[in-house]
Write an enzyme that holds these catalytic residues in place. Sequence first.
Site, mmCIF file in Angstrom:
data_model
loop_
_atom_site.group_PDB
_atom_site.id
_atom_site.type_symbol
_atom_site.label_atom_id
_atom_site.label_comp_id
_atom_site.label_asym_id
_atom_site.label_seq_id
_atom_site.Cartn_x
_atom_site.Cartn_y
_atom_site.Cartn_z
ATOM 1 N N HIS A 26 0.840 -1.198 0.000
ATOM 2 C CA HIS A 26 0.000 0.000 0.000
ATOM 3 C C HIS A 26 0.883 1.260 0.000
ATOM 4 O O HIS A 26 0.678 2.174 -0.808
ATOM 5 C CB HIS A 26 -0.892 -0.026 1.250
ATOM 6 C CG HIS A 26 -1.728 1.192 1.440
ATOM 7 N ND1 HIS A 26 -3.047 1.264 1.081
ATOM 8 C CD2 HIS A 26 -1.440 2.418 1.977
ATOM 9 C CE1 HIS A 26 -3.532 2.448 1.386
ATOM 10 N NE2 HIS A 26 -2.573 3.168 1.924
ATOM 11 N N GLU A 27 1.864 1.269 0.891
ATOM 12 C CA GLU A 27 2.750 2.438 0.975
ATOM 13 C C GLU A 27 3.631 2.550 -0.269
ATOM 14 O O GLU A 27 3.976 3.657 -0.686
ATOM 15 C CB GLU A 27 3.615 2.339 2.233
ATOM 16 C CG GLU A 27 2.840 2.355 3.543
ATOM 17 C CD GLU A 27 2.015 3.619 3.727
ATOM 18 O OE1 GLU A 27 2.415 4.681 3.192
ATOM 19 O OE2 GLU A 27 0.974 3.552 4.407
ATOM 20 N N HIS A 64 1.894 4.652 -2.792
ATOM 21 C CA HIS A 64 2.093 6.089 -2.544
ATOM 22 C C HIS A 64 3.482 6.530 -3.017
ATOM 23 O O HIS A 64 3.633 7.582 -3.657
ATOM 24 C CB HIS A 64 1.970 6.387 -1.041
ATOM 25 C CG HIS A 64 0.592 6.216 -0.482
ATOM 26 N ND1 HIS A 64 -0.522 6.778 -1.063
ATOM 27 C CD2 HIS A 64 0.152 5.561 0.622
ATOM 28 C CE1 HIS A 64 -1.591 6.477 -0.342
ATOM 29 N NE2 HIS A 64 -1.214 5.738 0.680
#
Length: 451
Positions: free
Chosen positions: A21-22, A25
């Site tokens: 998920h990170e 980003h």
Amino acid sequence: MNLIHTLLAFVLALGPLVVFHELGHYVVARLCGVKVLRFSIGMGRIVWSRRFGPDQTEWAISALPIGGYVKMLDARDPETAPTTEADLPREFTRQNVWKRIAIVAAGPIANFILAIVVLGALFMHGKDEPGTRLRPMAPATAAYQAGMRGGDVVTAVDGRPVQTWLELRWELVRAAIDKRAVELELQGAGGGSGAAAPYRAILSAERMAGLDVNGDVPGTLGLQMWRPRPTVEKVLPDGAAARAGLRSGDLVTAIDGAPIPDGVAFVEAVRGAAGKTLQVTLQRDGRPLVLPVTPERDPQTGRGIVKLMVAQAPEMVTVRESLFPALARGAQRTWETSAMTVKMIGRMIVGEVSLKNVTGPITIADVAGQTARSGLAPFLEFIAFISISLGVMNLLPIPVLDGGHLLYYSLEVLTGRPLPARIGEIAQRAGAGLLFMLMALAVFNDLVRLL
């Protein structure tokens, strides 16, 4: 040992999902020209770090092996504020609103992409799952009254083909959530008309609306997986079955004159007859035989046991696709799971579904351990569905979550100016409080289930 296995499965399931998920980003921030100061695997105190790349981004491993975070150049935090004029154009809040939206949305999108890839890989590899052949059902059930019969195979639900029991259950749960009627297409082994031919059966909206979507939806309707006839596979020594003279290969046909269609029915009959002598009718080498069997009482459960193994495994089908159809099925399953999750959250908000269904880390860890013990494929499928849940939850319009920031930026697009800092600060505090209450509720529900 069991606890260690469960904790390890939990960390291996959830940790990489948060990191991925990170990473979403991080990648989009770099593509948008934002300077990334740190990418951490894990949370808390940094135990190891190295700097790489043109921006000398710090890649770190932190003490708590769950999750991770990306720290970007951001003027709102004195620790990450630009220190040189050259860094100002690469500061996060100076980017146009569409770049900020892309960076924030990239995390949940990464979770959805991961789920699609994992599910697609499972479909490509081939998944052995219970098929959709039906077990004989009681006349009082909704399925029987709709015309379905044991031995028939469900081939489609509302025009959507189904091959596995999971797909059948999925379609029925969707219909129950929507409180709508559902039409099943079946290939008869006897069929509603008594002929081995295709036919249709309809379960009314009234039947579907009253179902508990978190329970056994097919079972409540009278639909259960077909099981083989109750053939004795192994007789254990010093048990009631051995003393009665049962042998491997015996086919049980009735108990006390009542037909026994499959192994599940045999086990149920034995469990409810502790200490009672049963007249077991069977076929041995093509000849009928009746043996008196007295199940012993299990000291732990109080149920009857006869110490034998009888065939119970459901009929299995192999689902396998080539690359692009597999990815398409993975994408479809990801979309449907996301939509169902949102619908369930909506029903919780309006009070149609109990808040007891909110689960937290303890339940997730327990299921992670169970699926890991079941094999690699079930564990990977569990990881895919947790990744979908993580993506959906992060898109909820709650301040402090990605969805909250997307809400701010959407308002900025509509009004042409950013949200006032004071309002954003109040919203962040309210969001943090709401998130804390949701986590407390989830842990409370976990503990109630555990105890």
